[in-house]
Design a protein around this motif. Structure first.
Motif, PDB file in Angstrom:
ATOM      1  N   VAL A 184       7.462-107.398   7.759  1.00  0.00           N
ATOM      2  CA  VAL A 184       7.159-108.738   7.269  1.00  0.00           C
ATOM      3  C   VAL A 184       6.859-108.622   5.776  1.00  0.00           C
ATOM      4  N   ARG A 185       7.563-109.398   4.971  1.00  0.00           N
ATOM      5  CA  ARG A 185       7.383-109.383   3.516  1.00  0.00           C
ATOM      6  C   ARG A 185       7.009-110.775   3.030  1.00  0.00           C
ATOM      7  N   ASP A 186       6.210-110.825   1.963  1.00  0.00           N
ATOM      8  CA  ASP A 186       5.842-112.119   1.394  1.00  0.00           C
ATOM      9  C   ASP A 186       6.989-112.674   0.552  1.00  0.00           C
ATOM     10  N   ARG A 187       6.789-113.849  -0.027  1.00  0.00           N
ATOM     11  CA  ARG A 187       7.847-114.496  -0.815  1.00  0.00           C
ATOM     12  C   ARG A 187       8.289-113.666  -2.010  1.00  0.00           C
ATOM     13  N   GLY A 188       7.428-112.801  -2.492  1.00  0.00           N
ATOM     14  CA  GLY A 188       7.772-111.926  -3.615  1.00  0.00           C
ATOM     15  C   GLY A 188       8.448-110.635  -3.198  1.00  0.00           C
ATOM     16  N   GLY A 189       8.635-110.437  -1.897  1.00  0.00           N
ATOM     17  CA  GLY A 189       9.281-109.232  -1.393  1.00  0.00           C
ATOM     18  C   GLY A 189       8.338-108.082  -1.101  1.00  0.00           C
ATOM     19  N   ARG A 190       7.029-108.277  -1.300  1.00  0.00           N
ATOM     20  CA  ARG A 190       6.030-107.233  -1.039  1.00  0.00           C
ATOM     21  C   ARG A 190       5.824-107.076   0.460  1.00  0.00           C
ATOM     22  N   LEU A 191       5.836-105.824   0.929  1.00  0.00           N
ATOM     23  CA  LEU A 191       5.618-105.547   2.347  1.00  0.00           C
ATOM     24  C   LEU A 191       4.191-105.917   2.725  1.00  0.00           C
ATOM     25  N   ILE A 192       4.050-106.803   3.703  1.00  0.00           N
ATOM     26  CA  ILE A 192       2.735-107.189   4.207  1.00  0.00           C
ATOM     27  C   ILE A 192       2.329-106.247   5.326  1.00  0.00           C
ATOM     28  N   ALA A 193       3.231-106.049   6.283  1.00  0.00           N
ATOM     29  CA  ALA A 193       2.918-105.177   7.413  1.00  0.00           C
ATOM     30  C   ALA A 193       4.179-104.805   8.166  1.00  0.00           C
ATOM     31  N   PRO A 194       4.281-103.527   8.587  1.00  0.00           N
ATOM     32  CA  PRO A 194       5.300-103.176   9.562  1.00  0.00           C
ATOM     33  C   PRO A 194       4.699-103.438  10.944  1.00  0.00           C
ATOM     34  N   LEU A 195       5.448-104.072  11.804  1.00  0.00           N
ATOM     35  CA  LEU A 195       4.957-104.367  13.155  1.00  0.00           C
ATOM     36  C   LEU A 195       5.692-103.511  14.164  1.00  0.00           C
ATOM     37  N   THR A 196       4.954-103.003  15.136  1.00  0.00           N
ATOM     38  CA  THR A 196       5.523-102.259  16.244  1.00  0.00           C
ATOM     39  C   THR A 196       5.292-103.076  17.511  1.00  0.00           C
ATOM     40  N   PRO A 197       5.947-102.720  18.611  1.00  0.00           N
ATOM     41  CA  PRO A 197       5.821-103.517  19.831  1.00  0.00           C
ATOM     42  C   PRO A 197       4.375-103.807  20.215  1.00  0.00           C
ATOM     43  N   GLY A 198       4.136-105.072  20.531  1.00  0.00           N
ATOM     44  CA  GLY A 198       2.812-105.511  20.928  1.00  0.00           C
ATOM     45  C   GLY A 198       1.952-106.012  19.782  1.00  0.00           C
ATOM     46  N   ARG A 199       2.389-105.802  18.532  1.00  0.00           N
ATOM     47  CA  ARG A 199       1.626-106.258  17.370  1.00  0.00           C
ATOM     48  C   ARG A 199       2.084-107.653  16.974  1.00  0.00           C
ATOM     49  N   MET A 200       1.149-108.429  16.412  1.00  0.00           N
ATOM     50  CA  MET A 200       1.454-109.788  15.984  1.00  0.00           C
ATOM     51  C   MET A 200       0.789-110.034  14.635  1.00  0.00           C
ATOM     52  N   LEU A 201       1.457-110.788  13.779  1.00  0.00           N
ATOM     53  CA  LEU A 201       0.920-111.144  12.472  1.00  0.00           C
ATOM     54  C   LEU A 201       1.002-112.649  12.307  1.00  0.00           C
ATOM     55  N   ARG A 202      -0.111-113.242  11.883  1.00  0.00           N
ATOM     56  CA  ARG A 202      -0.155-114.680  11.622  1.00  0.00           C
ATOM     57  C   ARG A 202      -0.441-114.875  10.148  1.00  0.00           C
ATOM     58  N   LEU A 203       0.448-115.585   9.455  1.00  0.00           N
ATOM     59  CA  LEU A 203       0.281-115.894   8.041  1.00  0.00           C
ATOM     60  C   LEU A 203       0.030-117.381   7.906  1.00  0.00           C
ATOM     61  N   ASP A 204      -1.087-117.747   7.276  1.00  0.00           N
ATOM     62  CA  ASP A 204      -1.347-119.179   7.116  1.00  0.00           C
ATOM     63  C   ASP A 204      -0.785-119.667   5.786  1.00  0.00           C
ATOM     64  N   SER A 205      -0.729-120.970   5.620  1.00  0.00           N
ATOM     65  CA  SER A 205      -0.083-121.575   4.461  1.00  0.00           C
ATOM     66  C   SER A 205      -0.805-121.284   3.149  1.00  0.00           C
ATOM     67  N   SER A 206      -2.045-120.822   3.206  1.00  0.00           N
ATOM     68  CA  SER A 206      -2.771-120.484   1.982  1.00  0.00           C
ATOM     69  C   SER A 206      -2.482-119.052   1.525  1.00  0.00           C
ATOM     70  N   GLY A 207      -1.710-118.306   2.319  1.00  0.00           N
ATOM     71  CA  GLY A 207      -1.355-116.933   1.972  1.00  0.00           C
ATOM     72  C   GLY A 207      -2.196-115.904   2.694  1.00  0.00           C
ATOM     73  N   GLY A 208      -3.186-116.331   3.462  1.00  0.00           N
ATOM     74  CA  GLY A 208      -3.998-115.392   4.224  1.00  0.00           C
ATOM     75  C   GLY A 208      -3.273-114.932   5.467  1.00  0.00           C
ATOM     76  N   GLY A 209      -3.681-113.797   6.006  1.00  0.00           N
ATOM     77  CA  GLY A 209      -3.021-113.275   7.192  1.00  0.00           C
ATOM     78  C   GLY A 209      -3.988-112.634   8.155  1.00  0.00           C
ATOM     79  N   GLU A 210      -3.541-112.517   9.410  1.00  0.00           N
ATOM     80  CA  GLU A 210      -4.342-111.891  10.445  1.00  0.00           C
ATOM     81  C   GLU A 210      -3.428-111.056  11.318  1.00  0.00           C
ATOM     82  N   LEU A 211      -3.705-109.753  11.393  1.00  0.00           N
ATOM     83  CA  LEU A 211      -2.927-108.826  12.200  1.00  0.00           C
ATOM     84  C   LEU A 211      -3.674-108.588  13.495  1.00  0.00           C
ATOM     85  N   SER A 212      -2.971-108.687  14.610  1.00  0.00           N
ATOM     86  CA  SER A 212      -3.636-108.465  15.896  1.00  0.00           C
ATOM     87  C   SER A 212      -2.758-107.620  16.804  1.00  0.00           C
ATOM     88  N   ARG A 213      -3.345-107.137  17.849  1.00  0.00           N
ATOM     89  CA  ARG A 213      -2.642-106.312  18.824  1.00  0.00           C
ATOM     90  C   ARG A 213      -2.346-107.125  20.021  1.00  0.00           C
TER      91      ARG A 213
END
Length: 75
Positions: free
Chosen positions: A46-75
């Motif tokens: 998952v990369r942001d609008r600038g192309g910066r890697l936010i997180a690599p996700l593996t099976p079972g992982r989830m990432l939530r990005l809100d409209s303000s640019g904040g994020g939450e990684l969960s299992r």
């Protein structure tokens, strides 16, 4: 999405989601642009609008990005 090519990229208002060959992932975007990505098989980047890697996700992982640019990684 199940990737059959070398990679597959999905654009969202918050950035891009790319799955490697054979990966399977889900992308959900709601009206305020909040984006949720979950990996089912393989590796997903998952990369942001600038192309910066936010997180690599593996099976079972989830990432939530809100409209303000904040994020939450969960299992």
């Amino acid at each position: 999405v199940t990737t059959g090519e070398a990679q597959f990229t999905v654009g969202t208002p918050m950035g891009e989601v790319t799955g490697a060959a054979g990966s399977s992932f889900a992308v959900r975007v709601v009206l305020d642009a909040t984006t949720t990505v979950s990996a089912r098989h393989g590796t997903v980047e998952v990369r942001d609008r600038g192309g910066r890697l936010i997180a690599p996700l593996t099976p079972g992982r989830m990432l939530r990005l809100d409209s303000s640019g904040g994020g939450e990684l969960s299992r």
